[in-house]
Design an enzyme around this catalytic site. Sequence first.
Site, PDB file in Angstrom:
ATOM      1  N   LYS A  55     -20.114   9.417 -19.896  1.00  0.00           N
ATOM      2  CA  LYS A  55     -19.286  10.343 -18.960  1.00  0.00           C
ATOM      3  C   LYS A  55     -18.780  11.509 -19.542  1.00  0.00           C
ATOM      4  CE  LYS A  55     -16.788   8.821 -14.896  1.00  0.00           C
ATOM      5  NZ  LYS A  55     -15.791   7.889 -14.388  1.00  0.00           N
TER       6      LYS A  55
HETATM    7  O1  G3P Z   1     -13.344   6.760 -12.482  1.00  0.00           O
HETATM    8  C1  G3P Z   1     -13.855   7.784 -11.666  1.00  0.00           C
HETATM    9  C2  G3P Z   1     -13.022   7.822 -10.411  1.00  0.00           C
HETATM   10  O2  G3P Z   1     -13.446   6.932  -9.510  1.00  0.00           O
HETATM   11  C3  G3P Z   1     -11.553   7.628 -10.661  1.00  0.00           C
HETATM   12  O3  G3P Z   1     -10.725   8.164  -9.457  1.00  0.00           O
HETATM   13  O4  G3P Z   1      -8.580   8.965  -8.111  1.00  0.00           O
HETATM   14  O5  G3P Z   1      -9.029   6.552  -8.615  1.00  0.00           O
HETATM   15  O6  G3P Z   1      -8.472   7.713 -10.651  1.00  0.00           O
HETATM   16  P1  G3P Z   1      -9.139   7.851  -9.283  1.00  0.00           P
END
Ligand code: G3P
Length: 217
Positions: free
Chosen positions: A83
């Site tokens: 990633k």
């Molecule tokens: O891991 C990538 C993404 O899904 C994280 O999003 O906004 O839940 O931190 P968030």
Amino acid sequence: MQLFLDTTDTAVLAELADTGLVDGVTTNPTLIAKSGRPMLEVIKEICDLVDGPVSAEVAATDTATILKEGEKLAAIATNVVVKVPLTFEGLKAVQTFAANGIMTNVTLCFSATQAMLAAKAGATFISPFIGRLDDHGADGMDLIQEIRTIYDNYEFDTEILAASIRTSAHVKEAALFGADCATLPPSVFRELIKHPLTDRGLDAFLADWAKTGQSIL
Ligand code: G3P
């Protein structure tokens, strides 16, 4: 649609992977920090739990170090996806990873032009962050539609991995707009199967069946 879990909680992952409906996992530095465990150990354990793509995020921001970190992460298991943040340094590394057969997930995508650059760089996956755009007063689902259109216009192979998912509605809409994958917190994954009419209908079927006094076996 491929469904990934956005988690480093290996106990929960094992439980939900047992459904046979989990296609992969995504992690990020915040989730690794939350686990309180060494990153390489967690990623190895996750790769042993699921056969599908497992995203492990680099911490470096310069191309040379991203490449070194990514090669170390990719060596953990064949299903590791490196990633990489959506920067020019990151996309230079993505081009090298692509040439070397290492899968990549370009993360922190918030615009269609960013997604177009990631596809041009040869990213395996692009992660548009729906929830964070919503939190910012925009409509994250518009971005999914825009990326789908651009990728189809130019036949880019990069897969749209809807991320920063907050609700089952996000999953439904992302699927309707043609995202290839979605990565969900375990709580949202559990919500996908729930409907009160299903529960009520099953209870009624079982109650009526019990009245027959019959057994199938
Ligand atoms: O891991 C990538 C993404 O899904 C994280 O999003 O906004 O839940 O931190 P968030």
